[in-house]
Design a protein around this motif. Structure first.
Motif, mmCIF file in Angstrom:
data_model
loop_
_atom_site.group_PDB
_atom_site.id
_atom_site.type_symbol
_atom_site.label_atom_id
_atom_site.label_comp_id
_atom_site.label_asym_id
_atom_site.label_seq_id
_atom_site.Cartn_x
_atom_site.Cartn_y
_atom_site.Cartn_z
ATOM 1 N N ASP A 24 -4.736 37.824 86.116
ATOM 2 C CA ASP A 24 -3.427 38.042 85.502
ATOM 3 C C ASP A 24 -2.579 36.776 85.421
ATOM 4 O OD1 ASP A 24 -2.978 37.813 88.200
ATOM 5 O OD2 ASP A 24 -1.549 39.464 88.296
ATOM 6 N N ALA A 25 -3.148 35.616 85.709
ATOM 7 C CA ALA A 25 -2.422 34.344 85.615
ATOM 8 C C ALA A 25 -2.449 33.864 84.166
ATOM 9 C CB ALA A 25 -3.042 33.305 86.526
ATOM 10 N N LEU A 26 -1.261 33.718 83.586
ATOM 11 C CA LEU A 26 -1.175 33.222 82.214
ATOM 12 C C LEU A 26 -1.121 31.700 82.183
ATOM 13 C CD1 LEU A 26 -0.909 33.931 79.227
ATOM 14 C CD2 LEU A 26 1.572 34.022 79.557
ATOM 15 N N TRP A 27 -0.486 31.098 83.193
ATOM 16 C CA TRP A 27 -0.349 29.652 83.306
ATOM 17 C C TRP A 27 -0.951 29.194 84.625
ATOM 18 C CZ3 TRP A 27 1.890 26.945 79.347
ATOM 19 C CH2 TRP A 27 2.702 27.644 78.451
ATOM 20 N N LYS A 28 -1.659 28.081 84.622
ATOM 21 C CA LYS A 28 -2.153 27.459 85.856
ATOM 22 C C LYS A 28 -1.868 25.971 85.783
ATOM 23 C CE LYS A 28 -5.819 30.660 87.050
ATOM 24 N NZ LYS A 28 -7.225 30.834 87.416
ATOM 25 N N ILE A 29 -1.263 25.444 86.853
ATOM 26 C CA ILE A 29 -0.980 24.013 86.955
ATOM 27 C C ILE A 29 -1.667 23.509 88.216
ATOM 28 C CG2 ILE A 29 0.788 22.238 87.120
ATOM 29 C CD1 ILE A 29 2.731 24.287 85.852
ATOM 30 N N THR A 30 -2.457 22.458 88.081
ATOM 31 C CA THR A 30 -3.157 21.873 89.225
ATOM 32 C C THR A 30 -2.843 20.383 89.302
ATOM 33 O OG1 THR A 30 -5.114 21.558 87.844
ATOM 34 C CG2 THR A 30 -5.087 23.507 89.238
ATOM 35 N N ALA A 31 -2.844 19.872 90.528
ATOM 36 C CA ALA A 31 -2.626 18.442 90.759
ATOM 37 C C ALA A 31 -3.794 17.905 91.570
ATOM 38 C CB ALA A 31 -1.316 18.212 91.499
ATOM 39 N N TYR A 32 -4.209 16.696 91.237
ATOM 40 C CA TYR A 32 -5.373 16.064 91.856
ATOM 41 C C TYR A 32 -5.000 14.675 92.355
ATOM 42 C CZ TYR A 32 -7.910 19.595 89.176
ATOM 43 O OH TYR A 32 -8.362 20.779 88.647
ATOM 44 N N SER A 33 -5.511 14.287 93.495
ATOM 45 C CA SER A 33 -5.347 12.907 93.951
ATOM 46 C C SER A 33 -6.389 12.011 93.294
ATOM 47 C CB SER A 33 -5.468 12.824 95.470
ATOM 48 O OG SER A 33 -6.710 13.330 95.889
ATOM 49 N N ASP A 34 -7.517 12.602 92.912
ATOM 50 C CA ASP A 34 -8.604 11.911 92.228
ATOM 51 C C ASP A 34 -9.094 12.857 91.130
ATOM 52 O OD1 ASP A 34 -11.125 10.995 91.387
ATOM 53 O OD2 ASP A 34 -11.645 10.248 93.360
ATOM 54 N N PRO A 35 -9.279 12.385 89.900
ATOM 55 C CA PRO A 35 -9.687 13.271 88.814
ATOM 56 C C PRO A 35 -10.980 14.054 89.066
ATOM 57 C CG PRO A 35 -9.080 11.121 87.950
ATOM 58 C CD PRO A 35 -9.074 11.020 89.445
#
Length: 54
Positions: A24-35
């Motif tokens: 049910d997640a419409l938006w997801k934002i992720t952050a990475y220290s290394d790609p």
């Protein structure tokens, strides 16, 4: 409608608009220290969340 992904130029932040996702997640934002590493953090927003907040 389809899923859309946007990446920062350095690939450390990714935003996904996922209307065709299997949860049910419409938006997801992720952050990475290394790609190429696992995400440092992830936040999800449902369709009831105003777009302005995302």
């Amino acid at each position: 409608m389809g899923n859309v992904y946007v990446n920062a130029p350095d690939q450390t932040v990714r935003l996904g608009y996922l209307p065709e996702g299997d949860d049910d997640a419409l938006w997801k934002i992720t952050a990475y220290s290394d790609p190429f590493a696992m995400p440092s953090w992830l936040v999800t927003f449902q369709d009831s969340t105003p777009t302005e907040i995302v």
